[in-house]
Design a protein around this motif. Structure first.
Motif, mmCIF file in Angstrom:
data_model
loop_
_atom_site.group_PDB
_atom_site.id
_atom_site.type_symbol
_atom_site.label_atom_id
_atom_site.label_comp_id
_atom_site.label_asym_id
_atom_site.label_seq_id
_atom_site.Cartn_x
_atom_site.Cartn_y
_atom_site.Cartn_z
ATOM 1 N N PRO A 101 0.833 -1.210 0.000
ATOM 2 C CA PRO A 101 0.000 0.000 0.000
ATOM 3 C C PRO A 101 0.869 1.263 0.000
ATOM 4 C CG PRO A 101 0.145 -0.896 2.212
ATOM 5 C CD PRO A 101 0.862 -1.869 1.310
ATOM 6 N N GLY A 102 0.252 2.414 -0.267
ATOM 7 C CA GLY A 102 0.965 3.686 -0.187
ATOM 8 C C GLY A 102 1.497 4.164 -1.517
ATOM 9 N N GLU A 103 2.016 5.382 -1.510
ATOM 10 C CA GLU A 103 2.539 6.008 -2.719
ATOM 11 C C GLU A 103 4.009 5.655 -2.934
ATOM 12 O OE1 GLU A 103 1.933 10.193 -2.699
ATOM 13 O OE2 GLU A 103 -0.246 10.060 -2.462
ATOM 14 N N GLU A 104 4.368 5.569 -4.190
ATOM 15 C CA GLU A 104 5.763 5.301 -4.537
ATOM 16 C C GLU A 104 6.586 6.582 -4.486
ATOM 17 O OE1 GLU A 104 5.883 3.606 -8.404
ATOM 18 O OE2 GLU A 104 5.190 1.617 -7.756
ATOM 19 N N ALA A 105 7.840 6.436 -4.073
ATOM 20 C CA ALA A 105 8.804 7.529 -4.155
ATOM 21 C C ALA A 105 9.924 7.070 -5.087
ATOM 22 C CB ALA A 105 9.366 7.873 -2.780
ATOM 23 N N THR A 106 10.242 7.891 -6.086
ATOM 24 C CA THR A 106 11.252 7.534 -7.071
ATOM 25 C C THR A 106 12.492 8.391 -6.880
ATOM 26 O OG1 THR A 106 9.548 6.884 -8.668
ATOM 27 C CG2 THR A 106 11.761 7.301 -9.532
ATOM 28 N N TYR A 107 13.642 7.742 -6.782
ATOM 29 C CA TYR A 107 14.918 8.436 -6.606
ATOM 30 C C TYR A 107 15.821 8.103 -7.784
ATOM 31 C CZ TYR A 107 13.250 8.777 -1.778
ATOM 32 O OH TYR A 107 12.503 9.031 -0.642
ATOM 33 N N LEU A 108 16.283 9.129 -8.480
ATOM 34 C CA LEU A 108 17.189 8.949 -9.617
ATOM 35 C C LEU A 108 18.606 9.322 -9.201
ATOM 36 C CD1 LEU A 108 15.028 10.484 -12.486
ATOM 37 C CD2 LEU A 108 15.177 8.087 -11.775
ATOM 38 N N SER A 109 19.570 8.540 -9.648
ATOM 39 C CA SER A 109 20.964 8.793 -9.279
ATOM 40 C C SER A 109 21.569 9.871 -10.159
ATOM 41 C CB SER A 109 21.779 7.505 -9.398
ATOM 42 O OG SER A 109 21.890 7.127 -10.753
ATOM 43 N N SER A 110 22.683 10.406 -9.687
ATOM 44 C CA SER A 110 23.503 11.328 -10.485
ATOM 45 C C SER A 110 24.745 10.558 -10.918
ATOM 46 C CB SER A 110 23.882 12.559 -9.645
ATOM 47 O OG SER A 110 24.789 13.379 -10.341
ATOM 48 N N GLY A 139 26.587 -4.871 -6.579
ATOM 49 C CA GLY A 139 27.075 -4.039 -5.488
ATOM 50 C C GLY A 139 26.788 -2.567 -5.645
ATOM 51 N N LEU A 140 26.061 -2.195 -6.704
ATOM 52 C CA LEU A 140 25.767 -0.790 -6.976
ATOM 53 C C LEU A 140 24.254 -0.635 -7.106
ATOM 54 C CD1 LEU A 140 27.733 1.654 -7.477
ATOM 55 C CD2 LEU A 140 27.156 1.422 -9.892
ATOM 56 N N PRO A 141 23.652 0.347 -6.421
ATOM 57 C CA PRO A 141 22.208 0.550 -6.576
ATOM 58 C C PRO A 141 21.879 0.966 -7.999
ATOM 59 C CG PRO A 141 23.178 2.381 -5.367
ATOM 60 C CD PRO A 141 24.250 1.346 -5.520
ATOM 61 N N ASN A 142 20.663 0.690 -8.438
ATOM 62 C CA ASN A 142 20.250 1.062 -9.777
ATOM 63 C C ASN A 142 20.093 2.582 -9.896
ATOM 64 O OD1 ASN A 142 20.165 -1.618 -10.564
ATOM 65 N ND2 ASN A 142 18.008 -1.847 -10.040
ATOM 66 N N HIS A 143 20.161 3.065 -11.134
ATOM 67 C CA HIS A 143 19.948 4.496 -11.381
ATOM 68 C C HIS A 143 18.571 4.922 -10.868
ATOM 69 C CE1 HIS A 143 19.328 8.298 -13.376
ATOM 70 N NE2 HIS A 143 18.373 7.790 -14.136
ATOM 71 N N LYS A 144 17.558 4.100 -11.122
ATOM 72 C CA LYS A 144 16.198 4.406 -10.683
ATOM 73 C C LYS A 144 15.837 3.523 -9.497
ATOM 74 C CE LYS A 144 11.429 4.817 -12.385
ATOM 75 N NZ LYS A 144 10.539 4.606 -13.558
ATOM 76 N N LEU A 145 15.582 4.136 -8.355
ATOM 77 C CA LEU A 145 15.238 3.422 -7.133
ATOM 78 C C LEU A 145 13.817 3.807 -6.742
ATOM 79 C CD1 LEU A 145 16.236 1.608 -4.769
ATOM 80 C CD2 LEU A 145 17.044 3.690 -3.646
ATOM 81 N N LYS A 216 25.952 8.613 -7.633
ATOM 82 C CA LYS A 216 25.495 9.155 -6.358
ATOM 83 C C LYS A 216 24.047 8.741 -6.163
ATOM 84 C CE LYS A 216 25.470 13.316 -3.485
ATOM 85 N NZ LYS A 216 25.721 14.776 -3.424
ATOM 86 N N GLN A 217 23.840 7.844 -5.198
ATOM 87 C CA GLN A 217 22.511 7.274 -4.972
ATOM 88 C C GLN A 217 22.445 6.725 -3.552
ATOM 89 O OE1 GLN A 217 19.423 7.145 -5.258
ATOM 90 N NE2 GLN A 217 19.027 6.093 -7.227
ATOM 91 N N PHE A 218 21.237 6.473 -3.060
ATOM 92 C CA PHE A 218 21.088 5.814 -1.759
ATOM 93 C C PHE A 218 21.665 4.401 -1.868
ATOM 94 C CE2 PHE A 218 17.681 9.001 -1.739
ATOM 95 C CZ PHE A 218 17.899 9.612 -0.518
#
Length: 292
Positions: A101-110, A139-145, A216-218
């Motif tokens: 449930p709930g809204e999605e939050a999208t984080y894009l890397s630099s 070992g690296l987060p995706n560009h789109k999280l 640069k990403q979470f």
């Protein structure tokens, strides 16, 4: 050893038989001895046999009554779906995210080439921002999280070892801010402790890339599902193994089936050409075992 902890005497015989089966998988002597790849048959009581919607059946086994258990700190700690590759893991994580449930939050890397790297115009042309954005590396987060509150995540970097924030630590999202994510630890020595996670500059260790890139990403990824290799060292109550393709390296199947604390905590879904089967590949190279 994992199976024998806290087991009632009435279940000892079943545990003993299951433990022997696990050891045969690890030693490569199940069915017939092999040195390399071999096809083995999985017992029917360990299989997902639902032909209508087998992946949903595997999810329901691993995460029963998930929406009613989001506030239970032990729920996500004790279970996971495992798969051989990151692509398969990503598909399962996206499917479970849709159920939350709930809204999605999208984080894009630099992303870009590291400033300290001596690069040529050709490097800059070959590794444009768009190309680097598309890279999905171990070992690296995706560009789109994409995340939601209450989603389980896994750390991909050592942040604070003293406080239990290490590579592989699992957490549950509490709040999603613009620049910071608040999460509570659900594995390790500091279960229940809240922490704040900010973006980091990370460089992959993959030697196949001829230039040094920065992202640069979470430093987290969703972990409803995780790769078999990432599950090493974990003890879980429920494990769902999804095999749309066979395991591909030594000991992967053994690692999976030895994560659980009981036989009833393991279910395996094996797909082959869009149909369910009870046979899969076990990879054991005897040379690896000679000095053990």
């Amino acid at each position: 050893m994992r199976l024998q902890v806290g087991i009632p005497e009435t279940d000892l015989e079943e545990v003993k038989q299951f433990a022997e089966w696990i050891l045969k998988v690890g030693d490569g002597v199940l069915g017939e001895e092999n040195d390399g790849e071999a096809s083995i048959q999985i017992p029917n009581d360990l299989l997902i046999l639902d032909k209508a919607n087998p992946l949903k059946a595997l999810i329901d086994f691993t995460y029963p009554n998930m929406l009613e258990s989001l506030q239970d700190p032990m729920f996500f700690q004790q279970r996971a779906i495992l798969a051989p590759t990151r692509d398969v893991v990503g598909c399962i994580n996206e499917k479970l995210l849709e159920m939350m449930p709930g809204e999605e939050a999208t984080y894009l890397s630099s992303d870009g080439l590291c400033e300290t790297e001596q690069t040529t115009e050709i490097d800059s042309a070959l590794f444009s921002t768009e190309v680097i954005n598309s890279l999905r590396l171990a070992g690296l987060p995706n560009h789109k999280l994409v995340l939601k509150v209450d989603v389980p995540v896994m750390l991909l970097r050592n942040l604070d070892q003293q406080n239990g924030l290490c590579n592989g630590t699992r957490l549950q999202v509490v709040k999603l801010g613009k620049h910071v994510i608040e999460a509570k630890i659900i594995t390790g020595t500091n279960i229940g402790q809240h922490t704040l996670i900010s973006r980091l500059k990370m460089t992959p260790s993959d030697k196949r890339i001829p230039v040094k890139i920065c992202r640069k990403q979470f430093p987290i990824s969703m972990c409803f599902a995780m790769t078999i290799n990432k599950s090493l060292g974990q003890s879980l109550d429920r494990v769902g193994l999804y095999l749309p393709r066979p395991v591909f390296s030594h000991g992967q199947l053994y690692v999976t089936v030895s994560r659980v604390k009981s036989k009833k905590g393991l279910k395996i879904l094996i797909e082959e050409e869009d149909s369910i089967t009870n046979k899969t590949t076990n990879v054991v190279y005897k040379e690896v075992l000679q000095c053990l």
